[in-house]
Design a protein around this motif. Structure first.
Motif, PDB file in Angstrom:
ATOM      1  N   VAL A  18       1.037  -0.911  -0.193  1.00  0.00           N
ATOM      2  CA  VAL A  18      -0.055  -0.147   0.050  1.00  0.00           C
ATOM      3  C   VAL A  18       0.839   1.194   0.234  1.00  0.00           C
ATOM      4  CG1 VAL A  18      -1.655   1.397   1.383  1.00  0.00           C
ATOM      5  CG2 VAL A  18      -1.709  -1.732   0.447  1.00  0.00           C
ATOM      6  N   LEU A  19       2.163   1.101   0.825  1.00  0.00           N
ATOM      7  CA  LEU A  19       2.941   2.340   0.430  1.00  0.00           C
ATOM      8  C   LEU A  19       3.855   2.683  -0.759  1.00  0.00           C
ATOM      9  CD1 LEU A  19       4.345   2.592   4.291  1.00  0.00           C
ATOM     10  CD2 LEU A  19       2.916   4.000   3.292  1.00  0.00           C
ATOM     11  N   SER A  20       3.570   1.524  -1.568  1.00  0.00           N
ATOM     12  CA  SER A  20       4.500   1.623  -2.791  1.00  0.00           C
ATOM     13  C   SER A  20       3.376   2.032  -3.307  1.00  0.00           C
ATOM     14  CB  SER A  20       4.963   0.435  -3.030  1.00  0.00           C
ATOM     15  OG  SER A  20       5.929  -0.511  -2.058  1.00  0.00           O
ATOM     16  N   ASP A  25       1.905   7.045  -6.794  1.00  0.00           N
ATOM     17  CA  ASP A  25       1.109   7.844  -7.453  1.00  0.00           C
ATOM     18  C   ASP A  25       0.004   7.200  -7.763  1.00  0.00           C
ATOM     19  OD1 ASP A  25      -0.201  10.165  -6.931  1.00  0.00           O
ATOM     20  OD2 ASP A  25       0.758  11.155  -8.960  1.00  0.00           O
ATOM     21  N   ALA A  26       0.331   5.740  -7.834  1.00  0.00           N
ATOM     22  CA  ALA A  26      -0.970   5.079  -7.926  1.00  0.00           C
ATOM     23  C   ALA A  26      -2.430   5.328  -8.311  1.00  0.00           C
ATOM     24  CB  ALA A  26      -0.391   3.650  -8.175  1.00  0.00           C
ATOM     25  N   ALA A  97      -3.951  -3.982 -17.856  1.00  0.00           N
ATOM     26  CA  ALA A  97      -3.598  -4.686 -17.831  1.00  0.00           C
ATOM     27  C   ALA A  97      -2.173  -4.185 -16.741  1.00  0.00           C
ATOM     28  CB  ALA A  97      -3.287  -5.361 -19.208  1.00  0.00           C
ATOM     29  N   LEU A  98      -1.547  -3.004 -17.344  1.00  0.00           N
ATOM     30  CA  LEU A  98      -0.445  -2.963 -16.856  1.00  0.00           C
ATOM     31  C   LEU A  98      -0.718  -2.865 -15.812  1.00  0.00           C
ATOM     32  CD1 LEU A  98       0.379  -0.511 -19.820  1.00  0.00           C
ATOM     33  CD2 LEU A  98       1.620  -2.586 -19.321  1.00  0.00           C
ATOM     34  N   TYR A  99      -1.336  -1.870 -15.493  1.00  0.00           N
ATOM     35  CA  TYR A  99      -1.918  -1.913 -14.050  1.00  0.00           C
ATOM     36  C   TYR A  99      -1.690  -2.702 -13.058  1.00  0.00           C
ATOM     37  CZ  TYR A  99      -3.993   0.215  -9.307  1.00  0.00           C
ATOM     38  OH  TYR A  99      -4.553  -0.275  -8.005  1.00  0.00           O
ATOM     39  N   VAL A 100      -2.259  -4.405 -13.517  1.00  0.00           N
ATOM     40  CA  VAL A 100      -2.687  -5.634 -12.429  1.00  0.00           C
ATOM     41  C   VAL A 100      -1.270  -6.230 -12.758  1.00  0.00           C
ATOM     42  CG1 VAL A 100      -3.801  -7.500 -12.259  1.00  0.00           C
ATOM     43  CG2 VAL A 100      -5.004  -5.456 -12.771  1.00  0.00           C
ATOM     44  N   GLU A 101      -0.100  -6.138 -13.634  1.00  0.00           N
ATOM     45  CA  GLU A 101       0.805  -5.867 -13.808  1.00  0.00           C
ATOM     46  C   GLU A 101       2.115  -5.362 -12.858  1.00  0.00           C
ATOM     47  OE1 GLU A 101       4.350  -7.611 -17.449  1.00  0.00           O
ATOM     48  OE2 GLU A 101       2.680  -7.145 -17.999  1.00  0.00           O
ATOM     49  N   PHE A 103       1.027  -4.413 -10.098  1.00  0.00           N
ATOM     50  CA  PHE A 103       0.972  -4.182  -8.970  1.00  0.00           C
ATOM     51  C   PHE A 103       1.214  -5.195  -8.171  1.00  0.00           C
ATOM     52  CE2 PHE A 103      -2.963  -4.897  -5.975  1.00  0.00           C
ATOM     53  CZ  PHE A 103      -2.105  -3.939  -4.722  1.00  0.00           C
ATOM     54  N   GLY A 104       0.991  -6.580  -9.665  1.00  0.00           N
ATOM     55  CA  GLY A 104       2.096  -8.029  -9.051  1.00  0.00           C
ATOM     56  C   GLY A 104       3.303  -7.910  -8.924  1.00  0.00           C
ATOM     57  N   ASP A 105       3.580  -7.012  -9.606  1.00  0.00           N
ATOM     58  CA  ASP A 105       5.579  -6.553  -9.572  1.00  0.00           C
ATOM     59  C   ASP A 105       6.109  -6.265  -7.844  1.00  0.00           C
ATOM     60  OD1 ASP A 105       5.602  -8.334 -12.189  1.00  0.00           O
ATOM     61  OD2 ASP A 105       6.395  -6.095 -12.994  1.00  0.00           O
ATOM     62  N   VAL A 106       5.425  -5.438  -7.738  1.00  0.00           N
ATOM     63  CA  VAL A 106       4.763  -5.012  -6.672  1.00  0.00           C
ATOM     64  C   VAL A 106       5.310  -5.831  -5.307  1.00  0.00           C
ATOM     65  CG1 VAL A 106       4.239  -2.363  -4.978  1.00  0.00           C
ATOM     66  CG2 VAL A 106       4.383  -2.567  -7.189  1.00  0.00           C
ATOM     67  N   ILE A 107       3.974  -6.333  -5.108  1.00  0.00           N
ATOM     68  CA  ILE A 107       3.613  -7.158  -4.097  1.00  0.00           C
ATOM     69  C   ILE A 107       5.509  -8.163  -4.339  1.00  0.00           C
ATOM     70  CG2 ILE A 107       2.554  -9.804  -3.627  1.00  0.00           C
ATOM     71  CD1 ILE A 107      -0.284  -8.231  -4.418  1.00  0.00           C
TER      72      ILE A 107
END
Length: 116
Positions: A18-20, A25-26, A97-101, A103-107
């Protein structure tokens, strides 16, 4: 390979993700909007307002409001179902799709930083 986290580790991971997102600025999605978005991108289509409402256990107006926000962010798009004009189909977008991908990378990145 199973990943085992203690509750405190799981909460720390969620906090770091969440902090990331805040720092990047997502788009500021609510938990409900994120659940809808991930359902659209992780479960096979077609997706309709009615089916999403049933899947998430919320009303159709709740889904519609969330889709309004996500549509404005270009994360999803809506189209009338030509086969059944009563249905609105929700489609994935390149931006979504780019947002979700990402987001997965951040996790994954934040999980790798967790102390063992």
């Amino acid at each position: 390979m199973a990943i085992r986290l203690r509750p405190a580790q799981a909460l720390r991971l969620w906090q770091q993700v969440v902090l990331s997102e805040v720092r990047a600025d997502a788009p500021d999605l609510t938990m409900r909007q994120a659940a809808i978005l991930l359902t659209i991108y992780l479960e096979p289509p077609p997706h309709t307002v009615r089916a999403l409402a049933e899947r998430l256990g919320v009303s159709k107006p709740v889904i519609t409001r969330a889709l309004d926000t996500m549509g404005a962010l270009k994360l999803v798009s809506r189209h009338r179902d030509e086969a059944d004009r009563r249905n609105v189909l929700i489609r994935r977008t390149v931006e979504g799709a780019l947002y979700v991908e990402r987001f997965g990378d951040v996790i994954i990145a934040r999980a790798l930083e967790l102390p063992l």
